[in-house]
Enzyme design. Structure first.
Site, PDB file in Angstrom:
ATOM      1  N   ASN A   9       0.889  -0.769   0.289  1.00  0.00           N
ATOM      2  CA  ASN A   9       0.296   0.094   0.169  1.00  0.00           C
ATOM      3  C   ASN A   9       0.847   1.171   0.041  1.00  0.00           C
ATOM      4  OD1 ASN A   9      -1.908   2.406   0.385  1.00  0.00           O
ATOM      5  ND2 ASN A   9      -2.330   1.709   2.512  1.00  0.00           N
ATOM      6  N   TRP A  10       0.884   1.889  -1.042  1.00  0.00           N
ATOM      7  CA  TRP A  10       1.645   3.007  -1.412  1.00  0.00           C
ATOM      8  C   TRP A  10       1.226   4.192  -0.888  1.00  0.00           C
ATOM      9  CZ3 TRP A  10       4.202   2.352  -7.148  1.00  0.00           C
ATOM     10  CH2 TRP A  10       5.276   1.136  -7.361  1.00  0.00           C
ATOM     11  N   LYS A  11       0.382   3.950  -0.558  1.00  0.00           N
ATOM     12  CA  LYS A  11      -0.930   5.526   0.556  1.00  0.00           C
ATOM     13  C   LYS A  11      -0.305   6.728  -0.618  1.00  0.00           C
ATOM     14  CE  LYS A  11      -0.126   3.183   5.213  1.00  0.00           C
ATOM     15  NZ  LYS A  11      -0.119   3.807   5.897  1.00  0.00           N
ATOM     16  N   HIS A  98      -9.449   0.768   4.551  1.00  0.00           N
ATOM     17  CA  HIS A  98      -8.371   1.564   5.132  1.00  0.00           C
ATOM     18  C   HIS A  98      -9.015   2.198   6.485  1.00  0.00           C
ATOM     19  CE1 HIS A  98      -4.192   2.865   6.419  1.00  0.00           C
ATOM     20  NE2 HIS A  98      -4.143   1.476   6.034  1.00  0.00           N
ATOM     21  N   GLU A 100      -7.605   4.456   7.509  1.00  0.00           N
ATOM     22  CA  GLU A 100      -6.496   6.093   7.212  1.00  0.00           C
ATOM     23  C   GLU A 100      -8.252   6.620   6.862  1.00  0.00           C
ATOM     24  OE1 GLU A 100      -3.160   5.550   5.343  1.00  0.00           O
ATOM     25  OE2 GLU A 100      -2.452   4.779   7.279  1.00  0.00           O
ATOM     26  N   GLU A 170      -5.535  -5.091  10.264  1.00  0.00           N
ATOM     27  CA  GLU A 170      -4.765  -3.930  10.667  1.00  0.00           C
ATOM     28  C   GLU A 170      -5.036  -3.173  11.817  1.00  0.00           C
ATOM     29  OE1 GLU A 170      -3.313  -2.912   6.888  1.00  0.00           O
ATOM     30  OE2 GLU A 170      -4.231  -1.587   6.594  1.00  0.00           O
ATOM     31  N   GLY A 176       1.891   2.327  10.617  1.00  0.00           N
ATOM     32  CA  GLY A 176       2.689   3.848  10.633  1.00  0.00           C
ATOM     33  C   GLY A 176       3.131   3.935  11.480  1.00  0.00           C
ATOM     34  N   SER A 216       3.294  -1.946   9.888  1.00  0.00           N
ATOM     35  CA  SER A 216       4.564  -1.967  10.373  1.00  0.00           C
ATOM     36  C   SER A 216       5.213  -3.369   9.680  1.00  0.00           C
ATOM     37  CB  SER A 216       5.053  -1.995  12.233  1.00  0.00           C
ATOM     38  OG  SER A 216       5.141  -0.173  12.220  1.00  0.00           O
ATOM     39  N   GLY A 237       3.243  -1.382   4.788  1.00  0.00           N
ATOM     40  CA  GLY A 237       2.871   0.159   3.772  1.00  0.00           C
ATOM     41  C   GLY A 237       3.929   0.773   3.657  1.00  0.00           C
ATOM     42  N   GLY A 238       4.687   1.292   4.627  1.00  0.00           N
ATOM     43  CA  GLY A 238       5.748   2.274   4.488  1.00  0.00           C
ATOM     44  C   GLY A 238       7.115   1.403   4.110  1.00  0.00           C
TER      45      GLY A 238
HETATM   46  P1  PGA Z   1       2.561   0.141   7.861  1.00  0.00           P
HETATM   47  O1  PGA Z   1       0.536   0.732   7.154  1.00  0.00           O
HETATM   48  O2  PGA Z   1       2.748  -0.807   6.944  1.00  0.00           O
HETATM   49  O3  PGA Z   1       4.052   1.644   7.517  1.00  0.00           O
HETATM   50  O4  PGA Z   1       1.885  -0.088   9.150  1.00  0.00           O
HETATM   51  C1  PGA Z   1      -0.206  -0.953   6.575  1.00  0.00           C
HETATM   52  C2  PGA Z   1      -1.138   0.399   6.254  1.00  0.00           C
HETATM   53  O5  PGA Z   1      -1.399   1.019   6.477  1.00  0.00           O
HETATM   54  O6  PGA Z   1      -1.551  -0.790   5.353  1.00  0.00           O
END
Ligand code: PGA
Length: 254
Positions: A9-11, A98, A100, A170, A176, A216, A237-238
């Protein structure tokens, strides 16, 4: 046997050139890694970068997903993207609900459910995200929170359709933050989610469903998380923005 799916997930990161470079590097890794058929890889870039990523991963088994979509076929919804548009680009997947989106854009389980029904109708494979906040975990209501999210987000979905739904557990406190759920915490939540899915459909359907862990996930903790019996890969994500780290996470899913 269930698949293990690693999704990036590149956000809201990168631009067209950087997306091409990263997708090209992931493609090269997937080509050379000769992954077993039960291991899937999906890249979820921001909407304006989807076409470039789809172009870079052609001739590989990598799926490409959007990070969101609208529930309607079309209409006066400025700034929104429909499932049909995503399909016409060549998308295969879509992330829905998600945390967010839930937190910053006030997406409810009912809204997520509408999008999910549309994704399934149109033939996009959904990755539906659920998870508790730190406050909910600390007050001991993780399981009821997950159960409500599951029952409401997945309302009206047949057992046959459920098999095509990917769930991503999640925990919001792990996204994050660098604070990953322990493998035991992840397994406990995943086993609970699978038991609710069995109750909503049947145990065979629940046993076939892919449940990813997200929050994470890094190169150095992925193998331990993915080794848990009910953890079927991850939503990353990251670490998905770093080709070397993401390649190591893909390898951890083998
Ligand atoms: P993260 O994000 O790996 O940076 O914690 C995961 C996500 O939001 O899907």
């Amino acid at each position: 046997m269930r698949s293990t799916i690693v999704a990036g997930n590149w956000k809201m990161h990168l631009d067209v050139a950087a997306a091409r470079t990263l997708a090209g590097a992931v493609s090269a890794h997937v080509r050379s890694a000769a992954l077993p058929p039960q291991v899937g890889v999906v890249l979820c870039p921001p909407a304006p970068l989807l076409a470039a990523v789809i172009d870079e991963v052609r001739d590989t088994s990598i799926g490409v997903g959007a990070q969101n979509m609208h529930a309607a076929d079309s209409g006066a919804y400025t700034g929104e993207t429909s499932a049909g548009m995503l399909l016409s680009l060549g998308c295969t997947h879509v992330i829905l609900g998600h945390s967010e989106r839930r937190q910053y854009f006030h997406e409810s389980d009912q809204l997520v459910n509408g999008k999910l029904l549309q994704a399934l109708r149109q033939g996009l494979r959904p990755i539906v995200c659920i998870g508790e906040t730190l406050e909910q975990r600390e007050t001991g209501i993780t399981q009821p929170v997950l159960e409500i999210q599951l029952r409401e987000s997945l309302a009206g979905i047949s057992a046959e359709e459920l098999r095509g739904v990917i769930l991503a557990y999640e925990p919001v406190w792990a996204i994050g933050t660098g604070r990953t759920a322990t493998p035991e915490q992840a397994q406990e939540a995943h086993a609970f989610i699978r038991s609710v899915l069995a109750d909503m459909s049947d145990s065979d359907t629940a046993a076939h469903m892919v449940i990813q862990y997200g929050g994470s996930v890094k190169a150095d903790n992925a193998a331990e998380l993915f080794a848990q019996p009910d953890v079927d890969g991850g939503l990353v994500g990251g670490a998905s923005l770093d080709a070397t780290a993401f390649a190591a996470i893909i390898d951890a899913a083998r």
